[in-house]
Design an enzyme around this catalytic site. Structure first.
Site, short mmCIF file in Angstrom:
data_model
loop_
_atom_site.label_atom_id
_atom_site.label_comp_id
_atom_site.label_asym_id
_atom_site.label_seq_id
_atom_site.Cartn_x
_atom_site.Cartn_y
_atom_site.Cartn_z
N HIS A 94 32.11 19.45 2.42
CA HIS A 94 30.71 19.91 2.33
C HIS A 94 30.60 21.21 1.53
O HIS A 94 29.77 22.08 1.84
CB HIS A 94 30.10 20.12 3.73
CG HIS A 94 30.01 18.87 4.55
ND1 HIS A 94 28.88 18.10 4.62
CD2 HIS A 94 30.92 18.25 5.34
CE1 HIS A 94 29.08 17.07 5.43
NE2 HIS A 94 30.33 17.14 5.87
N ASN A 167 24.92 14.59 9.96
CA ASN A 167 24.89 13.94 8.65
C ASN A 167 23.61 13.11 8.52
O ASN A 167 22.88 12.94 9.49
CB ASN A 167 26.10 13.01 8.49
CG ASN A 167 27.37 13.76 8.07
OD1 ASN A 167 27.31 14.89 7.61
ND2 ASN A 167 28.49 13.11 8.23
FE1 HDD Z 1 32.55 18.36 9.67
C1 HDD Z 1 31.77 20.97 7.67
C2 HDD Z 1 29.27 17.24 9.48
C3 HDD Z 1 33.38 15.55 11.45
C4 HDD Z 1 35.60 19.63 10.19
N1 HDD Z 1 30.86 18.97 8.74
C5 HDD Z 1 30.74 20.09 7.97
C6 HDD Z 1 29.40 20.23 7.53
C7 HDD Z 1 28.70 19.17 8.04
C8 HDD Z 1 29.61 18.39 8.81
C9 HDD Z 1 27.22 18.89 7.83
C10 HDD Z 1 28.87 21.33 6.62
C11 HDD Z 1 28.25 22.45 7.40
C12 HDD Z 1 27.68 23.48 6.45
O1 HDD Z 1 26.67 23.15 5.80
O2 HDD Z 1 28.25 24.55 6.36
N2 HDD Z 1 31.55 16.68 10.27
C13 HDD Z 1 30.19 16.45 10.18
C14 HDD Z 1 29.86 15.28 10.94
C15 HDD Z 1 31.01 14.81 11.49
C16 HDD Z 1 32.07 15.69 11.08
C17 HDD Z 1 28.45 14.73 11.10
C18 HDD Z 1 31.22 13.63 12.38
C19 HDD Z 1 30.36 13.21 13.23
N3 HDD Z 1 34.20 17.68 10.62
C20 HDD Z 1 34.34 16.52 11.32
C21 HDD Z 1 35.65 16.49 11.95
C22 HDD Z 1 36.27 17.65 11.61
C23 HDD Z 1 35.35 18.39 10.77
C24 HDD Z 1 36.15 15.37 12.81
C25 HDD Z 1 37.63 18.16 11.98
C26 HDD Z 1 38.24 17.85 13.06
N4 HDD Z 1 33.55 19.97 8.97
C27 HDD Z 1 34.79 20.32 9.34
C28 HDD Z 1 35.25 21.64 8.77
C29 HDD Z 1 33.98 22.09 7.99
C30 HDD Z 1 33.03 20.93 8.18
C31 HDD Z 1 36.53 21.58 8.03
C32 HDD Z 1 34.18 22.52 6.55
C33 HDD Z 1 33.39 23.78 6.36
C34 HDD Z 1 32.95 24.13 7.68
O3 HDD Z 1 33.42 23.22 8.59
O4 HDD Z 1 32.27 25.09 7.98
O5 HDD Z 1 35.60 22.51 9.76
#
Ligand code: HDD
Length: 717
Positions: A94, A167
């Site tokens: 993202h 999402n």
């Molecule tokens: Fe995630 C970012 C949505 C599963 C780990 N995720 C991130 C963002 C969104 C989502 C919208 C961007 C937020 C922003 O605008 O800063 N992610 C989801 C959804 C998931 C999902 C709807 C499943 C239902 N994500 C998911 C899992 C993991 C992560 C299973 C790890 C175990 N997601 C992350 C992250 C991020 C992220 C690596 C990257 C940047 C951040 O968090 O701030 O931690």
């Protein structure tokens, strides 16, 4: 010498005033800036970060005009050092996103359902900051990639920040956070050569997902029109996981969160998305920004599906499985309130880039469930901010700071802003009167779920059923949406270099829908269909719903009519200015964004006066508009019919099934473009004058957004 130095500085760089005449150093430009507006820094001197006034910001300190630069030039060194460290790591997923401020307003007192403060009163407003994003691409990548879109909302409630990090798709690729790093490594650019950017159409993604059939359901969504939204403003949002609401009496319900846009749900078509990514890679960012600047504040309704543990046990699927949704036919959505985005960020980096959404951020009245994907997320988001934002104090960055007061004994760390006074930084204490004291029942209390089980790795049997909902999704799409899904699979798989992965993808699709699998195989020139992938579950769970009314984009046309839709009026020298006016004004009155487009920007000599064109065929090609009007005027029609760029514009409007209003002799432009006029659909309006009837028809064609009945395979134009 000093005179010499300052004389040369005055003749270079931006040291000129409004008149173009050199301005002496130290003279503020604010009172009469070049474009005539006053800047808000009026009277401020340029300084270093230590507040030391800077005498010359154009020249480094040297030993002689042609001599070496000096190490003691702290002004130069501070400027360069800060610049060298301007970037922070981009989000691992993202990375590309756009955001806005706004508010959430509760429709009612929902305290019977939840103790959450933001839902406690009718009309209660809570500030929000919302960031939309793509998933796979890097920070500077295009907006219109085929991908899921992030929909992350930070609610600044009086009882702390609540981050609803969702999402635009209600299900996820995988069921367990253990698989997330593998999924992300597979979808991102391949590590040896860093390609492709912001695209899933490559070997490693399809290798992974076809070996992981729990991805089947979300694959269907991403390959559908939901994967290429028309605008961030025109997509739904989902928290995906099942959460809990808990009221003041401790009564809990299970909930799934839904955001539904007032603007309706609309998509691009693939050919258009590809072309927009070249014409305007910032398409969604610009769209959101411009709508808010124009006062067209996007709005969503927040709703929840509320259900009990007992109901959940009866479902043919597990509500802790993030690859499953709950069909609205089984549990309808209860509206809770509305969210309005009404202010653009002041600074992209400070706000959009530094905002830190964390699924761990919840507030009293809301709690997690045991969804194994959610469990990993509770850890991962806070963890990633530590390296992204440089330490454990990211909650002090203004965009992340709660409006609720923060009192605790956490101290120090990188970038600490708060200045804590006194000697007590522990609890319990008597020296500070016991403060800050624990809130007890008035604080966040986790749902007291009974857990007695063996520690083990594995998953429940229902998690192993992967295809029922993928099938339901496909069956719920309109025929043209089904065609787009087959085309998308065909396109993505055609990009693979390893034929075995293509075969495995078609083998997976045979478990979803045989006709879809066959269409995709046809796209790939596959003579024989491979055997279907073996099923992980032999239980044969019977789905309650085969086809849902709510899963097609057509289910939500929206309530805003043609507001913010972009309409191009094609003009050239000789265009009938009166006809242009007759169509432009009423469209603008209805909220459409009208642009006069022609061979160049600026003035043209039209019939009946001059027209000032907003855009040219080169700087704003057809895919950037929702609809096209071709104005009459014989001289203009002739030149447009000979203009390849104009004809390309017209063809793309037609091919992308957009409304066309063609007035009088302008139909000759269509003929020159090779548009078939024998059997015009409702979106292709050939009229003699821009009268009320023509306008009504055009507005209704524009409200429908697209006219897929025009689609043929292959496209005629
Ligand atoms: Fe995630 C970012 C949505 C599963 C780990 N995720 C991130 C963002 C969104 C989502 C919208 C961007 C937020 C922003 O605008 O800063 N992610 C989801 C959804 C998931 C999902 C709807 C499943 C239902 N994500 C998911 C899992 C993991 C992560 C299973 C790890 C175990 N997601 C992350 C992250 C991020 C992220 C690596 C990257 C940047 C951040 O968090 O701030 O931690």
């Amino acid at each position: 010498m000093s005179e010499l130095a300052s004389a040369s500085s005055l003749s270079e760089g931006n040291d000129t005033g409004k008149s173009g005449k050199p301005v002496a150093p130290g003279v503020c430009q604010a009172a009469g800036s070049l474009d005539g507006h006053r800047c808000d820094a009026s009277g401020r001197r340029l300084t270093t970060n230590q507040g030391v006034p800077v005498s010359d910001n154009q020249h480094s300190l040297k030993a002689g005009l042609r001599g070496p630069a000096l190490l003691k030039d702290f002004v130069l060194r501070e400027k360069l050092t800060h610049f060298d460290h301007e970037r922070i790591p981009e989000r691992i997923v993202h990375a590309r996103g756009s955001a806005a401020h706004g508010y959430f307003e509760s429709y009612a007192d929902h305290s019977a359902l939840t103790a959450a403060a933001l839902l406690s009163e009718k009309g209660k407003r809570t500030p929000v900051f919302v960031r939309f994003s793509t998933v796979a691409g890097e920070r500077g990548s295009k907006d219109t990639a085929r991908d899921a879109r992030g929909f992350a909302v930070k609610f600044y409630t009086e009882e702390g920040n609540w981050d609803l990090v969702g999402n635009n798709i209600p299900v996820f690729f995988i069921q367990d956070a253990m698989k997330f790093p593998d999924l992300v490594h597979a979808v991102k650019a391949e590590p040896h050569h860093g390609m492709p950017q912001a695209a899933s159409a490559h070997d490693t993604f399809w290798d992974f997902v076809t070996l992981m059939p729990e991805t089947a359901h979300m694959l269907m969504w991403v390959m559908s029109d939901h994967g290429i939204p028309r605008s961030y403003r025109m997509m739904k949002g989902f928290a995906v996981h099942t959460f809990r609401f808990i009221n003041r009496e401790g009564k809990a319900s299970l909930v799934k969160f839904h955001w539904t846009p007032k603007q309706g749900t609309h998509s691009l078509v693939w050919d258009e998305a590809v072309k927009i990514s070249g014409a305007d890679p910032d398409y969604h960012r610009r769209d959101l920004w411009e709508a808010i600047e124009a006062g067209e504040y996007p709005e969503w309704e927040l709703g929840v599906q509320v259900f009990s543990e007992e109901q959940a046990e009866q479902f043919s699927f597990d509500v802790l499985d993030a690859t499953k949704l709950i069909p609205e036919e089984l549990v309808p959505v209860t509206p809770l309130g509305r969210m309005v985005l009404n202010r653009n960020p002041d600074n992209f980096f400070a706000e959009t880039e530094q905002v830190a959404f964390c699924t761990a951020h919840i507030v009293p009245g809301i709690d997690f469930t045991n969804d194994p994907l959610l469990a990993g997320r509770i850890h991962s988001y806070v963890d990633t901010q530590l390296s992204r934002l440089g330490g454990p104090n990211f909650h002090e960055i203004p965009i992340n700071a709660p409006v609720a007061p923060v009192h605790n004994n956490q101290r120090d760390g990188m970038h600490r802003q708060a200045v804590h006074r006194g000697r007590v930084a522990y609890e319990p204490n008597s020296l500070a009167g016991g403060c800050p004291f624990q809130a007890g029942g008035a604080g966040f209390v986790s749902f007291p779920e009974q857990v007695a089980a063996d520690e083990l790795r594995g998953k429940p049997e229902k998690f192993a059923e992967h295809y029922n909902q993928a099938r339901m999704f496909y069956a719920s799409q309109a025929p043209h949406e089904q065609k787009h899904i087959a085309d998308a699979f065909g396109f993505e798989l055609s990009k693979l270099t390893v034929p075995a992965i293509r075969h495995r993808a078609v083998a997976l699709l045979r478990n979803v829908d045989e006709t879809l699998a066959q269409k995709v195989a046809d796209h790939l020139g596959m003579r024989e269909l491979p055997e279907p992938l073996p099923l992980a579950s032999k239980q044969g769970y019977q789905p309650e719903v085969q086809r849902s009314e709510h899963l097609s984009l057509l289910a939500h046309p929206g309530e805003v009519g043609i507001r913010t839709r972009k309409v191009a009026i094609m003009c050239a020298a000789g265009t009938d200015a009166a006809e242009v006016q007759a169509i432009a004004q009423p469209l603008m009155d209805k909220g459409a964004v009208v642009r006069l487009v022609g061979p160049h920007v600026g003035l043209i000599q039209a019939k009946g006066g001059e027209l000032d064109l907003d855009a040219s065929f080169a700087n704003s090609p057809g895919p950037l508009f929702d609809a096209l009007v071709i104005a009459p005027g014989s001289e203009a029609v002739k030149s447009l019919s000979d203009d390849g760029q104009a004809l390309e514009f017209v063809k793309e409007q037609f091919r992308h099934c957009k409304p066309l209003l063609v007035i009088g002799e302008a139909r000759e432009v269509l003929q020159a473009a090779g548009i078939p006029l024998d059997n015009p659909d409702k979106g292709l309006l050939l009229v003699s004058k821009a009268d009320d009837k023509a306008l009504r028809q055009f507005v209704s064609a524009l409200e429908a957004h697209r006219h897929p009945e025009r689609e043929t395979d292959p496209p005629r134009v």
